[in-house]
Design an enzyme around this catalytic site. Structure first.
Site: not given
Lengths: 609, 609
Positions: B28, B117, B177, B253, B310, B358, B383, B465
């Site tokens: 790149h 990214l 850019n 690119h 937990r 998260e 999650f 739980r």
């Protein structure tokens, strides 16, 4: 509807919220109560248009509870609309009830299964995109948002894309009740913090008192007439609003009121009229004219010209566009790599650039699917991990979504580890009942893309960066759950099972071994899930061992899929897979390095023999 | 350093970017060139403090290339600093080189592996949190950001939390850019769009010409003195900046210049002085005083009092805090459910509330780990799917992170499907070399949390739980890779392998079967990865069949882990797992519904016998 009538309705709804959660012994009454006036005003204040007897009506306004834990409110609203009997409300959270802890598709008025925060606005984006750009229908999409969930980045992905596409048919309702699960949210009751951020993202904003029905109805009236940008109604509310003993108190997130508290709460609420019913405005009857399906062009791949399966994916979408008018494509700013841009060039009006925001892409695809489209989303397989939670929830929403992950495995070469999809098969196999396809050539890719489109549900298609030989004739068919024996002899001692890039390595190994007098069978396992048990049982009987070869980590991949299918067969199943930290290099160097190349296969065969 | 000298250095760096990518034939260059002046100004303009001979110096400023595809620039910068010979630059992207397509930990000056990214700013948040709140060191953290990646929601999670924690030691440099991979970004060169949004998120902003070294140096000077909020330098740049034939052009690119283009580019660049070397300011020598480790209190669980695993996780963190001074905890606004709040109460200064975000939590944990901390992150297992991409990248960054997913499986009950972690074992097993632990009682949870802390690398701990009986004595030890036979007789016909909630079901089934004269062995498979092959081989020899039982989908779970370990053993391995769409209900109802309860186990045993 008169304000006083709405207030009466809101009191009735509040009483149901308290009673149903206390009956259940759990649930989220306080998060439901904070949004009660907002939702009563929306549904019964005259703005919302919906035919309660026909939830599938294409012109119904859509209402998504992104804060799914406010489900007791959702159910009570439809009780107030006369669609859920009071007795059924009391089945909340019980085994077998349609009224689950968080909304699911068992509830006919749920637009999507919610409960993982920060996903509803993306679903709304998909529905609004459909109304504005595809079906061109007048329905509006409303999304009830919690303030805690505004911390999720996915919300800001949805906000930015909604503004980018000028979705003035999308309305967010931010129930800013100040309190999250374990305490105050990041901004508490500083509504200006939300307003500044949301306005900066290109939305119109209106700040109201979320317990004042006059302000609420005025804001919704505005939602019906505004244009040019999406609208966010930012409402100051109180968690547990309207019930003094719990209102604005910490430590009351996911807790029902006990019998004593409930009695006190109902007492302070005063008598309610259980015969009250809210009226919802009916939708317009205009419809989108049906589009005629046309036949798709036949395939015409040259047998001697290698084609990357990622390119065949793009070719397939473009070729099938006229045959499947509901087909739309979304890509996360890599369409020139996934080759979704081939479809974009063919059907620009059915392609949505979703930029580098995979979570919102997945959520928007669900929204489109819920409005009858067949969305095909694509990115690098590695980056689809970004949207695992959204794909998981899409399954629970019965989403009919096709997902293509390109650049699978170490065979992408020089770009290196971060860009290599090495856990995507594991991820998509773990989703209930979904389909995982991994074609090895252009013809099977095209056929399987069509099978994916025809299949109702989530289908994942894994494609390869490199060009690979065309293995099959243009007329051959491929089906979900199938496989193809590509090399076979009477003398086969071992079966090699592979897909994608490693199938070509397996074929090369087989041919070289044959020259040495060693005969192996080679199977193209293009359907990883469901898997072809019949074929597997057959090769388990006919050959002494199986070697699986995959450009993927061993866990959750092809080797484990094969072993699971053969759980009671005594045949050994050896697995060649990516086991060393991958790196940059030429594709063939990396296949060798990871011991999944033709040489590695030959060596393994000789070892096992 | 004088401006003219910096300009000369920038030209030398540009020449290396062009030459190294053209030599590689890929990479790149254009994304590297747009940020060349910015990074030259930062590293050699006097602001940045770093000891090139000691990359581990605690007071070094940190520089994270969030836009990892600009790696040719990163490598060229360190060549300009005299730490990479020019010949090595020419190994870019070649197999075996430290200079991979995207930065990896093989390169000693990479702070993290990047290339997916939108992750670098979160890593920066972790490093800045460490400097400001934990080690109280004067180092600053700089993050180079691309404009395309600002579309990722994770960026906005990082922005909001950085402002929330007042991280004035964090500086973002947005290399705007204009061009993404396949065309213009959402906002192109409208820098005000970024400025408005970032300022609304509570950051200071300064907009500069990213090719004007005077403006660049002035902005970095400001970064060294500002306080109260993080700073974003928003720089207008051109992709391929400084090289006219490619500058600001679409379709360039991820493409190297061919030989002819490269020659022309180098010609327009003019002669460069390869003997030039940039000087970096050395860091301060102040250090954080070492904290003395203290011993941890012994365990004291009562054998007759059930405890949820937990809760034992939270107990363990609090108990081990003084023994492991590097231990810190992060939670995503559910600390009263994961019980990370027990640690928070014990050590508030080492707990970070990361709100419902998260992805940023995972990235920040990596940043903390890269600065020597042992971060323990927690949320509902379901999650954590939100941060799969971040966990994947954390592995490639050699992140030493402990992850706890609570509320595993259908046994959570009434909250329903969206809240149930049912694919987390598959997800974490698929990460290279990492550890997956699934304790069944309080004692083993405490011991395994300590083992996790002592283990260098990523460890996932799955908790339940419900309260479950204490199975083990307070003095018993548990190790990564181990297992425990909890029921055994001479007459065992079948082995049941389970962990977590299903172990208790298996024990109950075993005891009831024994009353009927049927003897089965029961194994606590608390270490799912690595798995105890020795034990598995033993039970495969000593019993006729294995039944695995797990509160998880079958794919990628315990059943497949066991089958993989026994790939060449002829013993059948039956799997009881979650196979039906889960729903709300009582835990035991759901265990029955999914056929993973004691009754289901008994039935399966009888079927298999």
């Amino acid at each position: 509807m008169e304000l006083s009538h709405l207030q009466q309705l809101a009191r009735l709804i509040r009483s149901w919220i308290i009673r149903s959660t206390s009956e259940a012994g759990s649930g989220h009454p306080t998060s439901s109560l904070s949004a009660t006036d907002l939702m009563t005003g929306l549904m019964f204040g005259g703005t919302f248009r919906f035919d309660p007897d026909n939830p599938a009506h294409p012109n119904n306004d859509r209402l998504i509870f992104s804060k799914g834990h406010a489900s007791p409110l959702l159910y009570a609203l439809w009780a107030a609309a006369g669609k859920i009997p009071e007795e059924e409300l009391m089945t909340l959270r019980k085994f077998g009830s349609r009224l689950e802890g968080h909304p699911t598709m068992d509830f006919p008025y749920a637009e999507a299964a919610t409960g993982s925060l920060g996903q509803g606005l993306s679903v709304g984006v998909g529905m609004a995109l459909n109304a504005k750009y595809l079906d061109k229908l007048p329905y509006r999409t409303y999304v009830l948002l919690g303030d805690s969930e505004m911390a999720e980045g996915s919300q800001w992905e949805a906000l930015q894309i909604a503004a980018h596409y000028g979705l003035d048919n999308l309305v967010g309702i931010l129930d800013a009740n100040r309190l999250g699960q374990r305490g105050e949210t990041m901004y508490g009751h500083d509504l200006s913090a939300y307003e500044r951020r949301i306005a900066a993202f290109g939305w119109r904003t209106v700040v109201i008192d979320g317990h004042d029905l006059e302000q609420i109805c005025a804001a919704f009236l505005q939602s019906a007439s505004h244009s040019g940008a999406p609208l966010m109604i930012i409402a100051k509310t109180y968690k547990g609003g309207g019930i003094p003993i719990i209102q604005d108190k910490e430590g009351r997130h996911g807790t029902a009121l006990n019998a004593e508290e409930a009695a006190l709460a109902l007492e302070t609420l005063g008598p309610v009229d259980r015969s009250l019913q809210g009226t919802i405005t009916l939708p317009e009857s205009t419809m989108t004219p049906a589009v005629t399906e046309q036949s798709a062009a036949p395939l015409a791949y040259a047998a001697d010209k290698p084609v990357a399966t990622r390119r065949a994916y793009g070719n397939a979408l473009a070729r099938l566009a006229s045959r499947y008018p509901s087909l739309v494509a979304l890509d996360a700013e890599v369409s020139n790599s996934t080759y979704a841009d081939i479809f974009k060039k063919a059907c620009p009006e059915r392609f949505f650039e979703m930029y580098v925001a995979e979570q919102n892409m997945a959520g928007a695809a669900l929204g489109l699917a819920r409005r009858g489209k067949i969305p095909c989303v694509s990115s690098f397989a590695a980056f689809l991990t970004r949207a695992f939670d959204q794909f998981r929830m899409a399954r629970y929403s019965n989403g009919n979504i096709k997902i293509c992950g390109s650049h699978a495995g170490v065979s992408i070469g020089e770009d290196g580890t971060s860009q290599m999809g090495l856990e995507d098969i594991a991820m998509f196999r773990s989703i209930l009942d979904n389909v995982v396809l991994y074609p090895s050539d252009a013809v099977s890719t095209e056929r399987l893309v069509e099978e994916a489109i025809r299949h109702e549900g989530i289908v994942y298609i894994r494609t390869t960066r490199k060009e690979t030989p065309v293995l099959y004739g243009n007329e051959e068919g491929f089906e979900i759950g199938g496989s193809r024996v590509v090399r076979k002899s009477e003398k086969d001692a071992i079966t090699i099972i592979a897909a994608g890039i490693t199938l070509h390595e397996a074929i090369a190994a087989c041919d070289m071994l044959a020259a040495e007098g060693i005969h192996v069978r080679v199977v193209d396992l293009y359907s990883v899930k469901p898997i072809d048990r019949e074929m597997l049982r057959e090769v388990a009987l006919e050959t002494h061992a199986i070697i699986t070869v995959e450009d993927h980590y061993p866990e959750g991949g092809i080797g484990e899929a094969v072993r699971s299918a053969l759980f009671d067969c005594p045949v050994p199943v050896y697995s060649l897979a990516v086991r060393r930290m991958p790196r940059s290099g030429k594709p063939q160097e990396l296949l060798d390095y990871e011991n999944i190349s033709r040489d590695a296969i030959m060596q393994k065969v000789k070892e096992v023999l």
